[in-house]
Design an enzyme around this catalytic site. Structure first.
Site, PDB file in Angstrom:
ATOM      1  N   GLU A 336       0.822  -1.211   0.000  1.00  0.00           N
ATOM      2  CA  GLU A 336       0.000   0.000   0.000  1.00  0.00           C
ATOM      3  C   GLU A 336       0.860   1.268   0.000  1.00  0.00           C
ATOM      4  O   GLU A 336       0.629   2.203   0.763  1.00  0.00           O
ATOM      5  CB  GLU A 336      -0.964  -0.014   1.195  1.00  0.00           C
ATOM      6  CG  GLU A 336      -1.916  -1.211   1.143  1.00  0.00           C
ATOM      7  CD  GLU A 336      -3.054  -1.158   2.153  1.00  0.00           C
ATOM      8  OE1 GLU A 336      -2.856  -0.638   3.251  1.00  0.00           O
ATOM      9  OE2 GLU A 336      -4.144  -1.663   1.804  1.00  0.00           O
ATOM     10  N   ASP A 410      -8.464  -9.117   3.670  1.00  0.00           N
ATOM     11  CA  ASP A 410      -8.219  -8.012   4.598  1.00  0.00           C
ATOM     12  C   ASP A 410      -9.315  -7.945   5.659  1.00  0.00           C
ATOM     13  O   ASP A 410     -10.171  -7.049   5.605  1.00  0.00           O
ATOM     14  CB  ASP A 410      -8.154  -6.681   3.823  1.00  0.00           C
ATOM     15  CG  ASP A 410      -7.718  -5.526   4.700  1.00  0.00           C
ATOM     16  OD1 ASP A 410      -7.210  -5.794   5.792  1.00  0.00           O
ATOM     17  OD2 ASP A 410      -7.881  -4.360   4.284  1.00  0.00           O
ATOM     18  N   GLU A 438     -12.899  -2.660  11.723  1.00  0.00           N
ATOM     19  CA  GLU A 438     -12.813  -1.878  10.491  1.00  0.00           C
ATOM     20  C   GLU A 438     -13.915  -2.241   9.501  1.00  0.00           C
ATOM     21  O   GLU A 438     -14.569  -1.353   8.947  1.00  0.00           O
ATOM     22  CB  GLU A 438     -11.436  -2.091   9.845  1.00  0.00           C
ATOM     23  CG  GLU A 438     -11.308  -1.430   8.479  1.00  0.00           C
ATOM     24  CD  GLU A 438      -9.939  -1.625   7.849  1.00  0.00           C
ATOM     25  OE1 GLU A 438      -9.038  -2.180   8.497  1.00  0.00           O
ATOM     26  OE2 GLU A 438      -9.782  -1.203   6.687  1.00  0.00           O
TER      27      GLU A 438
HETATM   28  C1  GCV Z   1      -2.743   0.160   8.468  1.00  0.00           C
HETATM   29  C2  GCV Z   1      -6.194  -2.233   5.340  1.00  0.00           C
HETATM   30  C3  GCV Z   1      -6.648  -1.032   6.105  1.00  0.00           C
HETATM   31  C4  GCV Z   1      -5.525  -0.031   6.277  1.00  0.00           C
HETATM   32  C5  GCV Z   1      -4.358  -0.744   6.972  1.00  0.00           C
HETATM   33  C6  GCV Z   1      -3.958  -1.930   6.114  1.00  0.00           C
HETATM   34  C7  GCV Z   1      -2.851  -2.722   6.756  1.00  0.00           C
HETATM   35  O1  GCV Z   1      -5.908  -1.901   4.032  1.00  0.00           O
HETATM   36  O2  GCV Z   1      -7.730  -0.447   5.466  1.00  0.00           O
HETATM   37  O3  GCV Z   1      -5.976   1.028   7.068  1.00  0.00           O
HETATM   38  O4  GCV Z   1      -3.279   0.120   7.163  1.00  0.00           O
HETATM   39  O5  GCV Z   1      -5.064  -2.785   5.959  1.00  0.00           O
HETATM   40  O6  GCV Z   1      -3.181  -3.673   7.444  1.00  0.00           O
HETATM   41  O7  GCV Z   1      -1.710  -2.384   6.573  1.00  0.00           O
END
Ligand code: GCV
Length: 730
Positions: A336, A410, A438
């Site tokens: 990411e 995720d 989340e």
């Molecule tokens: C900390 C998902 C979440 C992100 C998170 C990522 C990760 O994409 O939406 O907020 O970032 O996982 O676990 O690195």
């Protein structure tokens, strides 16, 4: 004498009438000594408001035993606390016992140097307590390690006593909390013979806290420690975490700022570590892979460059000078948008090893996250981590964990276990669970996550034949990972993305506290059941009346499946908006296909679902037989994962005899009905739990019911444009 929030007015009145008084507010538990007459007046004035709970006390409310014969029996069993003086952990053990027993028994139990009458609770290790040493229990204690303990009814110096003993102060601390939990859950104390040791070595909370105080995916207010901290609150966080055996905290987000490794921030981290240390919680930091360039002004972050290796070594030395028990680093790299070793043509192992070499001389570890999904690796996002990490098995240093999310996508409400579990026998895998909700209704929906985590931990990977459970991969037993001679432990661990913040009730939703609790309990022992953990938590957090316990238990245990029914029927995943809260099946994210709902559900007039069989992406082949065969055929795939693995026509005939469309309709409708039923069941508790929390939860359940109906309506209307099938609503 103590007046405290409890359910027994009669006892209050007697206590007030008999002696001087002390008031403890539930919010701060600050004790104010008052003259008795003033106390009676103030006490009466506060009596009503004290009943309104804020949730701040979590499961450590320590409510007076209301049954008088039980209370008397506890008072006889606990007359003095004998904890050696002179160690910070000993002091927090004694303070917690005093505090807990004051609440539970309604008396001040004195701390004493030795037992003088029957009923002493003796806590210690053979090296801190001559009384424990004299018992000669070494043989029983050593196999339990420094975090394990025994709690036994014994005779000490001719007097009946309860002994909480361990070879380490950590074990003594956990044993003391276990002892309090026995009273909190109204267990008898007469003939105790308990021996415990944690199944996993590192039991961590990962805080996705940014240095400016915001929290990524946090739904309970701002960070507990950035940019400043309230020490009392951090102490209370540590008490709660230690009470369930958590022994580490990553205090900054994995989307790490390089600044977190700058000297001023390391000093701040050292301050946090000082508060957590007596509770045996080590601080860890998330590291940004580009820190050598950003902070060290190097021209490269190449992990094989000697200057970069030197920089990490120097940084580790600096950290350990300020935080001698520093746990290590967690790293999100090449994920990411985060920098990583692949920017220099190196592998994840090269990157992890550079940091591992830096912390190794100090006993530190590196948790290298496997949450990677480079689009160039494979068109199917869920296959990418396996493709990148399996070839690296055996190439990581001994002090590296690969930190792997429970599922390959995720933190969806239901995923098959991540195929890396069982596929990297030479690498310790640290499971990453998400406590913060989340994708699970955030702080608005009541979803008890223990059943979902149990599904994951109990899943059979078949890596070494039947019985190769994920929990055995994590605890190292499946691969026969070596037991260290020094403490009989294996290099094992589990991490949970925390849901704590500065909201008064810590987690935003009073029931989200249960997920913090359950994570700790499962990290200690993945074999515990979701129901048993719920029972403990309910009694400690809400009350003891059988109908209260039964009602809350049923709400909790049904909540996850209800949530799945209205958000993720039949394995249909990621049908959620960019806020990760509301339904958005039409979402096509212009930034990345694999952030889009349409990428996952693939609905059109011919059908719906993601084909991960060999005809499709082939993701099934990342699982061991017989799973890959079972999941290749819709007839042998569980309904709950059907559309995760298969793309099927709308008129596909389900096991129930319904068409796929009708089954989707049934699931969304059932989920909405179940959410409504959660609210209805909760209303039966009116007047049976404290009014403030009752109302707060009721408001949230009401919203959950509305949201569930919105999920049903929006998703069915959208998918109906493709299926053409009948809709249940107008
Ligand atoms: C900390 C998902 C979440 C992100 C998170 C990522 C990760 O994409 O939406 O907020 O970032 O996982 O676990 O690195």
């Amino acid at each position: 004498m103590i007046i405290r929030r409890d359910d027994d007015d009669e006892i209050h009145a007697k206590l007030v009438a008999r002696r001087g008084c002390m008031l403890i507010t539930p919010m701060t538990l600050r004790i104010r000594r008052l003259g008795c007459s003033a106390a009676i007046v103030v006490g009466m004035a506060l009596a009503v408001s004290l009943r309104a709970e804020t949730g701040h006390d979590l499961w450590l409310r320590y409510v007076l035993a209301a049954d008088s014969s039980q209370r008397e029996s506890y008072r006889r069993a606990v007359t003095a606390i004998v904890v050696p003086q002179g160690s910070p952990t000993g002091d927090v053990i004694a303070a917690e016992l005093v505090r807990g027993l004051r609440g539970l028994l309604g008396v001040d139990v004195p701390r004493a140097p030795r037992p003088r009458s029957p009923g002493a609770v003796i806590v210690g290790t053979p090296s801190t307590s001559p009384l424990v040493a004299a018992l000669g229990w070494t043989e029983a204690l050593e196999p339990l390690g420094v975090e394990g303990y025994v709690i036994r009814s014994a005779t000490v110096g001719g007097l009946a006593a309860t002994v909480i003993a361990s070879t380490g102060e950590s074990g003594a601390l956990y044993g003391a909390f276990h002892f309090l939990r026995l009273i909190q859950t109204r267990q008898p104390l007469e003939t105790l013979d308990i021996a415990e040791r944690p199944k996993l070595e590192r039991r961590l909370l990962n805080h996705w806290d940014n240095l400016d105080g915001t929290i990524e995916r946090g739904y309970a207010g701002r960070s507990l420690w950035w940019p400043d901290r309230d020490d009392q609150r951090v102490h209370d966080y540590a008490r709660a975490s230690a009470s369930v055996g958590i022994n580490g905290a990553v205090i900054n987000s994995v989307n790490a700022s390089s600044r977190s490794l700058s000297t001023p921030f390391i000093k701040r981290a050292a301050g946090i570590a000082a508060v957590l240390r007596p509770y045996r919680i080590r601080v860890y930091l998330a590291a940004n892979f580009a820190a050598p360039k950003v902070l060290g002004a190097l021209t490269t972050d190449d992990p094989l460059d000697p200057a970069v290796a030197r920089w990490w070594k120097g940084k580790a030395d600096e950290i350990y000078r300020l935080i001698p028990d520093f746990g290590g680093f967690v790293v999100k790299a090449n994920s990411e948008g985060q920098p990583g070793p692949q920017d220099y043509g190196r592998t994840h192992a090269d990157g992890a090893n550079a940091l591992a070499d830096a912390v190794a001389p100090h006993g530190g570890i590196v948790m290298w996250r496997a949450f990677v999904y480079d689009e160039r690796v494979d068109p199917d996002r869920v296959k990418r981590a396996y493709a990148e990490f399996v070839p690296l098995d055996g190439r990581f240093r001994d002090n590296v964990f690969a930190q792997v999310k429970s599922g390959p996508l995720d933190f969806q409400p239901r995923e098959p276990f991540h195929p890396l579990f069982g596929a990297m026998p030479k690498t310790p895998l640290m499971a990453e669970l998400q406590i913060t909700q989340e994708y699970m209704g955030q702080a608005n929906h009541l979803v008890y996550l223990a059943p979902m985590w149990k599904e994951f931990l109990d899943a059979d990977t078949y890596a070494k034949g039947p019985g190769s459970l994920v929990s055995k991969v994590i605890d190292g037993s499946l691969d026969g990972r070596a037991l260290r001679p020094v403490d009989g432990q294996r290099r094992t661990g589990i991490a949970g993305v925390a849901n704590t913040g500065r909201d008064v009730n810590w987690s935003g939703h009073d029931f989200a506290q249960a997920n913090w609790y359950a994570f700790g309990r499962l990290a200690w022992d993945p074999g515990l059941s979701a129901g048993a953990i719920a029972d403990e938590w309910i009694q400690m957090t809400w009350g003891y009346a059988p109908d209260v316990v039964a009602t809350i238990r049923s709400i909790m245990l049904d909540s996850r499946e209800a949530y799945v029914h209205y958000t993720m029927p039949l394995g249909l995943h990621h049908v959620i908006g960019g806020d990760h809260y509301a339904p958005m099946p039409e979402n096509t994210d212009p930034r990345r296909a694999d952030w889009s709902a349409t990428y996952y559900h693939r609905a059109d007039t011919s059908g719906i679902g993601y084909d991960r069989t060999r005809r499709g992406s082939g993701a099934v082949d990342q699982y061991w037989s017989p799973l890959r065969e079972q999941w290749s055929d819709p007839a042998t795939t569980p309904d709950a994962l059907l559309l995760w693995f298969h793309r099927l026509p709308w008129d596909y005939r389900m096991k129930s005899g319904r068409t796929l469309w009708d089954e989707l309709v049934a699931s969304y409708s059932r989920g909405a009905d179940e959410a409504k039923a959660l609210e209805t069941r909760w209303t039966t508790l009116s007047g049976k739990v404290d009014q403030a929390r009752y109302q707060a939860v009721l408001a949230k359940l009401h919203r959950q019911r509305e949201d569930a109906a919105a999920w049903r309506d929006k998703c069915l209307r959208y998918f109906q444009t493709f299926s053409g099938g009948p809709l249940p609503m107008k």
